[in-house]
Scaffold this motif. Structure first.
Motif, PDB file in Angstrom:
ATOM      1  N   PRO A   5       3.099  -3.659  18.832  1.00  0.00           N
ATOM      2  CA  PRO A   5       2.905  -3.203  17.659  1.00  0.00           C
ATOM      3  C   PRO A   5       3.555  -2.628  17.188  1.00  0.00           C
ATOM      4  CG  PRO A   5       3.381  -1.910  20.286  1.00  0.00           C
ATOM      5  CD  PRO A   5       4.131  -3.058  20.777  1.00  0.00           C
ATOM      6  N   ILE A   6       5.265  -2.224  17.554  1.00  0.00           N
ATOM      7  CA  ILE A   6       5.807  -2.182  16.176  1.00  0.00           C
ATOM      8  C   ILE A   6       6.609  -3.366  15.611  1.00  0.00           C
ATOM      9  CG2 ILE A   6       7.798  -0.643  15.635  1.00  0.00           C
ATOM     10  CD1 ILE A   6       5.247   0.599  16.691  1.00  0.00           C
ATOM     11  N   THR A   7       6.172  -3.374  14.339  1.00  0.00           N
ATOM     12  CA  THR A   7       7.117  -4.081  13.413  1.00  0.00           C
ATOM     13  C   THR A   7       8.611  -3.951  12.805  1.00  0.00           C
ATOM     14  OG1 THR A   7       6.401  -3.493  11.836  1.00  0.00           O
ATOM     15  CG2 THR A   7       5.016  -5.082  12.832  1.00  0.00           C
ATOM     16  N   ASP A  74      -1.204  -4.176  10.953  1.00  0.00           N
ATOM     17  CA  ASP A  74      -2.296  -3.638   9.937  1.00  0.00           C
ATOM     18  C   ASP A  74      -2.838  -3.051  11.271  1.00  0.00           C
ATOM     19  OD1 ASP A  74      -3.405  -4.708  12.971  1.00  0.00           O
ATOM     20  OD2 ASP A  74      -3.640  -6.830  12.551  1.00  0.00           O
ATOM     21  N   ARG A  75      -3.854  -1.990  10.290  1.00  0.00           N
ATOM     22  CA  ARG A  75      -5.178  -0.930  11.567  1.00  0.00           C
ATOM     23  C   ARG A  75      -5.092  -1.586  12.586  1.00  0.00           C
ATOM     24  NH1 ARG A  75      -8.635   2.432   6.925  1.00  0.00           N
ATOM     25  NH2 ARG A  75      -6.816   2.252   4.884  1.00  0.00           N
ATOM     26  N   GLN A  76      -5.422  -2.374  12.842  1.00  0.00           N
ATOM     27  CA  GLN A  76      -5.693  -2.669  14.416  1.00  0.00           C
ATOM     28  C   GLN A  76      -4.985  -2.471  15.094  1.00  0.00           C
ATOM     29  OE1 GLN A  76      -7.067  -7.038  15.152  1.00  0.00           O
ATOM     30  NE2 GLN A  76      -7.972  -6.507  17.164  1.00  0.00           N
ATOM     31  N   ALA A  77      -3.478  -2.667  14.569  1.00  0.00           N
ATOM     32  CA  ALA A  77      -2.170  -2.481  15.667  1.00  0.00           C
ATOM     33  C   ALA A  77      -1.925  -0.818  15.639  1.00  0.00           C
ATOM     34  CB  ALA A  77      -1.276  -3.233  14.838  1.00  0.00           C
ATOM     35  N   VAL A  78      -2.585  -0.088  14.602  1.00  0.00           N
ATOM     36  CA  VAL A  78      -2.767   1.461  14.906  1.00  0.00           C
ATOM     37  C   VAL A  78      -3.823   2.203  15.960  1.00  0.00           C
ATOM     38  CG1 VAL A  78      -2.277   3.332  13.081  1.00  0.00           C
ATOM     39  CG2 VAL A  78      -1.298   1.987  12.677  1.00  0.00           C
ATOM     40  N   GLY A 105      -0.926   4.795   2.881  1.00  0.00           N
ATOM     41  CA  GLY A 105      -1.056   3.857   4.110  1.00  0.00           C
ATOM     42  C   GLY A 105      -1.774   4.523   4.971  1.00  0.00           C
ATOM     43  N   TYR A 106      -1.629   3.973   6.262  1.00  0.00           N
ATOM     44  CA  TYR A 106      -2.325   4.649   7.303  1.00  0.00           C
ATOM     45  C   TYR A 106      -1.815   4.720   8.793  1.00  0.00           C
ATOM     46  CZ  TYR A 106      -6.782   3.727  10.533  1.00  0.00           C
ATOM     47  OH  TYR A 106      -7.535   4.159  10.958  1.00  0.00           O
ATOM     48  N   GLY A 107      -1.791   5.376   8.902  1.00  0.00           N
ATOM     49  CA  GLY A 107      -0.714   5.902  10.031  1.00  0.00           C
ATOM     50  C   GLY A 107      -1.254   7.433  11.045  1.00  0.00           C
ATOM     51  N   GLU A 119       6.039   8.218  14.338  1.00  0.00           N
ATOM     52  CA  GLU A 119       4.971   8.258  13.450  1.00  0.00           C
ATOM     53  C   GLU A 119       4.797   6.791  13.106  1.00  0.00           C
ATOM     54  OE1 GLU A 119       3.772   9.986   9.025  1.00  0.00           O
ATOM     55  OE2 GLU A 119       4.563   7.885   8.906  1.00  0.00           O
ATOM     56  N   VAL A 120       3.490   5.957  14.055  1.00  0.00           N
ATOM     57  CA  VAL A 120       3.490   4.451  13.627  1.00  0.00           C
ATOM     58  C   VAL A 120       2.208   4.533  12.093  1.00  0.00           C
ATOM     59  CG1 VAL A 120       2.568   2.556  14.600  1.00  0.00           C
ATOM     60  CG2 VAL A 120       3.638   4.117  15.819  1.00  0.00           C
ATOM     61  N   SER A 121       2.429   3.339  11.260  1.00  0.00           N
ATOM     62  CA  SER A 121       1.704   3.563  10.312  1.00  0.00           C
ATOM     63  C   SER A 121       1.800   1.764   9.505  1.00  0.00           C
ATOM     64  CB  SER A 121       2.473   4.596   8.874  1.00  0.00           C
ATOM     65  OG  SER A 121       3.875   3.835   8.866  1.00  0.00           O
ATOM     66  N   THR A 122       0.266   1.538   8.471  1.00  0.00           N
ATOM     67  CA  THR A 122       0.507   0.779   7.847  1.00  0.00           C
ATOM     68  C   THR A 122       0.719   0.080   6.402  1.00  0.00           C
ATOM     69  OG1 THR A 122      -0.008  -1.577   8.393  1.00  0.00           O
ATOM     70  CG2 THR A 122      -2.086  -0.045   8.839  1.00  0.00           C
ATOM     71  N   GLU A 123      -0.338  -0.383   5.806  1.00  0.00           N
ATOM     72  CA  GLU A 123      -0.475  -0.118   4.092  1.00  0.00           C
ATOM     73  C   GLU A 123       0.141   0.344   2.993  1.00  0.00           C
ATOM     74  OE1 GLU A 123      -5.060   0.443   4.776  1.00  0.00           O
ATOM     75  OE2 GLU A 123      -4.994  -1.877   6.054  1.00  0.00           O
ATOM     76  N   VAL A 124       1.147   0.713   3.894  1.00  0.00           N
ATOM     77  CA  VAL A 124       2.048   1.556   2.744  1.00  0.00           C
ATOM     78  C   VAL A 124       2.514   0.724   2.081  1.00  0.00           C
ATOM     79  CG1 VAL A 124       4.249   2.750   2.195  1.00  0.00           C
ATOM     80  CG2 VAL A 124       2.915   3.036   4.830  1.00  0.00           C
TER      81      VAL A 124
END
Length: 312
Positions: A5-7, A74-78, A105-107, A119-124
């Motif tokens: 899940p973490i990049t 991505d959001r699915q991962a979050v 972003g989204y997290g 915190e875990v986020s995407t789309e930043v």
């Protein structure tokens, strides 16, 4: 959603009582760029990184680690991670949603097993950045963060189970056992490490420079400027990266590094590195000895922010 899940590591946020000195340290000494300020909070970027910021400093009565932030694909991962953590009984600070920090972003945020806010986020949104030039001795990006723990084996198991971090290598001592565990979320040897310590605390934050020459120039510049040096310059065996550790104005340890190993995850097998061999700590033999004094400098003060999310 990918299996992991973490990049990557996005930023590390701290709170300090001597706020003005910390802000001046990062902008005037450490080589970061101030990219935002609001009501006792300052954001700092690395000029070579697309991350909106890699360090946030908040004014507070007591020193603490506010937050460690990681990226997701991505959001699915979050959403998937949030659902799994909640079902496993991990305490969420908030449900996934829009972020109000620079870049949006989204997290979501949650507490790790010892109570640190993660915190875990995407789309930043990516920040406009530039190439760091030859001989330019400023950080290119955030490299890794190391956390102190009185129960490091428990931390290792938690980050493996819940965030799919994988063990890269371990530092061990013939009489003391395991001392430090290096964990990865991508092919870089480590983005996170856990060190054995009497109490939970920040061990150090590491910043990567362009190359060996820039790393040495930056280390020398800080030493000439009288920034308190703890250990270095040298080159570790685990991770094969260079190191020079300094104290910031609030007693946190900050590291200049470069050349962190990138591994082939399909063929990599974790090793046990015996710290009684001096080349494990420093392959070059150029640093001051790793001893009890150096270790205690990185113990830091016990973290005052466990299971208490920061206000921003």
């Amino acid at each position: 959603m990918s299996e992991r899940p973490i990049t990557h590591l996005r930023h590390v946020d701290i709170a300090v009582p001597d706020y003005d000195k910390q802000v001046a340290f990062y902008s005037q000494k450490w080589g970061l760029a101030e990219v935002g300020r609001d009501s006792g909070v300052t954001y700092f970027a690395a000029v070579g990184s697309p991350e909106q910021y890699i360090v946030r400093v908040r004014r507070a009565p007591e020193k603490r680690l506010d937050l460690v932030a990681f990226g997701a694909a991505d959001r699915q991962a979050v959403d998937g991670l949030a659902a799994r953590l909640a079902s496993d009984g991990v305490r969420l600070v908030n449900e996934p949603g829009s972020l109000q920090t620079p870049g949006g972003g989204y997290g979501f945020r949650f507490f790790d097993v010892e109570g640190r806010t993660i915190e875990v986020s995407t789309e930043v949104e990516d920040r406009a950045h530039r190439r760091v030039e030859e001989r330019e001795d400023v950080p290119v990006r955030l490299s890794h963060v190391v956390l102190n723990s009185p129960e490091p084996e428990k931390m290792l198991a938690w980050y493996d189970k819940h965030l799919s971090f994988r063990l890269s290598d371990t530092l061990v001592h013939p009489h003391l056992g395991g001392l430090m565990w290096f964990m990865r979320c991508n092919p870089q040897h480590h983005s996170l490490a856990v060190a054995r310590c009497p109490h939970p605390a920040l061990h150090h934050i590491s910043f990567e420079l362009r190359g060996i020459d820039e790393y040495m120039r930056g280390s020398g510049r800080l030493m000439r400027d009288g920034i308190p040096k703890i250990w270095g310059p040298g080159r570790h065996l685990a991770g094969d990266n260079t190191f020079t550790y300094f104290h910031d104005p609030n007693g946190n340890t900050m590291e200049y590094t470069t050349a962190l190993e990138v591994i082939d995850e399909d063929t990599w097998h974790p090793s046990l590195h015996d710290t009684s061999r001096p080349e494990v700590a420093d392959q070059w033999g150029t640093a001051n000895p790793m001893n009890e004094f150096v270790s205690k400098q990185m113990f830091n003060d016990p973290d005052k922010g466990l299971f208490a999310a920061p206000p921003v």
